[in-house]
Motif scaffolding. Structure first.
Motif, PDB file in Angstrom:
ATOM      1  N   GLY A 166     -11.675 -31.833  -7.807  1.00 29.80           N
ATOM      2  CA  GLY A 166     -10.805 -32.547  -8.762  1.00 29.80           C
ATOM      3  C   GLY A 166      -9.060 -31.920  -8.439  1.00 29.80           C
ATOM      4  O   GLY A 166      -8.903 -31.521  -7.474  1.00 29.80           O
ATOM      5  N   SER A 205      -9.522 -30.364  -1.768  1.00 22.25           N
ATOM      6  CA  SER A 205     -10.526 -30.514  -2.745  1.00 22.25           C
ATOM      7  C   SER A 205     -10.714 -32.117  -2.744  1.00 22.25           C
ATOM      8  O   SER A 205     -10.312 -32.785  -1.749  1.00 22.25           O
ATOM      9  N   CYS A 206     -11.272 -32.612  -3.689  1.00 18.89           N
ATOM     10  CA  CYS A 206     -11.747 -33.930  -3.736  1.00 18.89           C
ATOM     11  C   CYS A 206     -12.263 -34.661  -4.999  1.00 18.89           C
ATOM     12  O   CYS A 206     -12.376 -33.766  -6.090  1.00 18.89           O
ATOM     13  N   ARG A 207     -12.026 -35.866  -5.155  1.00 18.83           N
ATOM     14  CA  ARG A 207     -12.484 -36.447  -6.442  1.00 18.83           C
ATOM     15  C   ARG A 207     -13.879 -37.392  -6.135  1.00 18.83           C
ATOM     16  O   ARG A 207     -13.738 -38.489  -5.567  1.00 18.83           O
ATOM     17  N   TYR A 208     -14.859 -36.600  -6.158  1.00 18.60           N
ATOM     18  CA  TYR A 208     -16.053 -37.148  -5.892  1.00 18.60           C
ATOM     19  C   TYR A 208     -17.125 -36.642  -6.902  1.00 18.60           C
ATOM     20  O   TYR A 208     -17.368 -35.586  -6.876  1.00 18.60           O
TER      21      TYR A 208
END
Lengths: 418, 418
Positions: free
Chosen positions: B12, B75-78
């Motif tokens: 996030g 990071s990632c939004r997943y």
């Protein structure tokens, strides 16, 4: 100059270090046994005879001005007309100066203020009140002529480069699934000095910022979009820095809200969201944008130590010039060497500064128009050097000067604007 | 936990200090002779078997993460679906963990990530691969339950309070002839924690910020305009801080662009210009606005020393918990005392953190809805304490870690998303 007092006034947009100039003015004058009055809210205070007696402030309070952003005595956007158009304003100023035995006037501002100081400098003899007028340079826009740079610029330049570097790390780390294009709007009405300083954030190929939009080049949407698209494809994300003053091919400001300030300058803002909309619509990429606005020019916590030292130096020199009776001059910064950086202060005639604007040299802009050259880096790099310490208070935030602002007793009837 | 490796992943929105947590994880594990892999771009890297061997990074590089904003490993939004909806994703994660003998999974994120870590924590036995899952708190939104505060929040809180204080000095000094109303938009989707932190800029009557708009209260244009008008009349200017998440009486976001991210959250931005337009049209006052956006959560140069220490502490504790086999917990911050501030770290069950959101207590909001109470000050004040040093490089700007990011050899076939 003749024995008497000095009047110090702040003018136009304030900076992170203009109060350091004020502190140097007051401290230098004190060392010479000369009293300094400050005009409240700039030239308006001088016209209204609303003067603050800085001798009532403690040494510690004056020293604290070194780390206090904004204009501690108040500034204003108020441009005097010429003595021919509005002789009453100049007569009033001379009346106030004479009533308080003020023999030196130090006007801390940009090219408009230099013009006012110059006009006033010519009136002393005519009004029978010998007066020495000094312009003291200050502007985040870095657009004064003669001086190598302007106090206030180095700090906003440092804030901008720092912010681009930090925010780009944020964007880079999430670009696969989140924001691909980040657009930062920076100040700079007609000259792209602040936008150029963003280029100091990175030097290596593909280091951010990837695209800088300067007011010196007309904005070409297709070329911009192609560059953004190619950068995202190659790097994974794209950091764009846009000057608030970018214009289209017809010379129209991209974001002119239609209002104008007292100097007749268009009020700007909102280029970043416009560009974001364009990128989103045309490239279908997730975009974020930021407009730090006043945060950038008041960020004393991130000020450049070089800028602070120069802001102090012009204040000190201004008093010394005034005491020597060097009328109608401005202390300017002379660059002796790029690396290691060496600079000194020298007087320049106000006539050569007033109402002129220094544009960025064409050799500072990369041929493609989207970045800065190594010549620009050589010029800009030393200006952001060092972090100027700002003491923290018990609340963990920087401490700022709290002035008593004790007014000088009035000797004249109230001023009525013409 | 069983002897084996740890996998660390960032999730996030990143913060100014999430990499300090990463550094503490790696340093603590090294001290225990345990190897840490990091997933590139968060959980996506884990699914893709795109793992970075942190043991290939030098001690100095890991230490430099302490002063590097953004997410160093990506990071990632997943958001993973539930194991019932998408069993293939969980099976793949377990396959990757097993293939590399990873026995501890440390997921550094918010409440979504706590939920993922919790779901994964229940699968080890089922898949025949003993696994300890730890949630490591991180979010500028400060909206995790149980923990007294969230690493990342103290720094954005400090940046916000600092920026309000500095910019308000700028506005105050020019308010007679220039900007009367300054509007700063801050992050905080559903909870007004960051907006509340702006209140630390000043405590005295009429000190800025004069108006704070919280997502916890519905936005009432007339009450807002009346407050701004009265403030300008009394103080000379008005500083407004608006949360990006403010809503009208019908619960609609003031500025919903209509797009949504991978977690289904609305993408926000642009409340400040909307409010500026309202003030300009209705009150005919000169307005400026600022939207620092990513600058606020990446401002490591202005980070809170308290926040940095807490970010490090949760990283250290996460490894210790993992090594002890304390499955499905999160190290949280426990407040022992307000003043002098004392805190400690304790484990909390992930089940009590996952997918929950901590709202601001009603007693933190002033009855008029435009400011914070003394209870809020007691809570917030210690979190912004101290300035976390960030070393400067030869260019005068903060130095950031440059990781080698050496990938671990793959042992599995490529992952194909379901």
């Amino acid at each position: 100059m003749r024995r008497g007092k000095l009047l110090y006034a702040q003018s136009g947009g304030v900076t992170a270090v203009i109060n350091a100039t004020a502190a140097a003015v007051i401290e230098t004058a004190r060392a010479h046994g000369v009293k300094v009055y400050a005009a409240r809210n700039g030239i308006l205070g001088a016209l209204r005879e609303d003067l603050i007696d800085t001798s009532r402030e403690t040494r510690a309070t004056i020293a604290a001005l070194d780390h206090t952003p904004g204009g501690a005595f108040g500034s204003c956007r108020y441009k005097l007309k010429s003595p021919e158009e509005n002789p009453a304003e100049y007569k009033r100023l001379m009346d106030v100066l004479r009533a308080h035995d003020i023999r030196g006037f130090l006007y801390n501002g940009g090219n408009d203020s230099a013009d006012t100081a110059l006009k006033l400098s010519r009136l002393g003899r005519e009004y029978g009140h010998e007066l020495t007028c000094i312009g003291v340079p200050k502007t985040v826009d870095n657009d004064l002529t003669i001086t190598d740079c302007c106090p206030g610029f180095g700090s906003v330049a440092r804030y901008t480069a720092l912010s681009v570097r930090e925010a780009s790390l944020d964007v880079a780390s999430m670009s696969e699934t989140s924001t691909k294009v980040f657009i930062l709007e920076v100040m700079g009405r007609h000259a792209g000095w602040i936008a150029a300083a963003a280029g100091l954030a990175g030097e290596e190929a593909d280091a951010p910022p990837h695209v800088i939009l300067f007011p010196e080049r007309s904005f070409e949407p297709e070329a911009f979009l192609a560059r953004v698209k190619a950068t995202v494809k190659r790097v994974g994300y794209c950091t764009v820095v846009a000057s608030e003053g970018i214009r289209d091919a017809a010379g129209r400001l991209l974001s002119d809200t239609g209002t104008r300030d007292a100097f007749g300058h268009a009020q700007l803002g909102g280029v970043a969201p416009m560009l974001a909309q364009l990128v989103k619509e045309r490239l279908d990429l997730k975009v974020h944008w930021a407009v730090p606005d006043y945060l950038q020019r008041s960020a004393r916590h991130a000020a450049s130590a070089t800028d602070l030292a120069q802001a102090q130096a012009v204040g000190k020199a201004a008093v010394e010039y005034a005491l020597k009776g060097m009328n109608a001059v401005m202390p300017v910064i002379v660059r002796e060497r790029d690396a290691p950086y060496r600079w000194s202060i020298a007087p320049a005639p106000l006539a050569r500064v007033a109402n002129r604007e220094k544009k960025m040299p064409a050799r500072f802009l990369r041929r493609d128009g989207f970045g800065i050259t190594s010549a620009a880096r050589r010029y800009l790099a030393p200006l952001i050097h060092g972090e100027a310490a700002a003491p923290l208070g018990r609340d963990g935030l920087p401490v700022h000067a709290k002035l008593k602002m004790i007014a000088v007793g009035r000797k004249l009837p109230p001023w009525k604007a013409g």
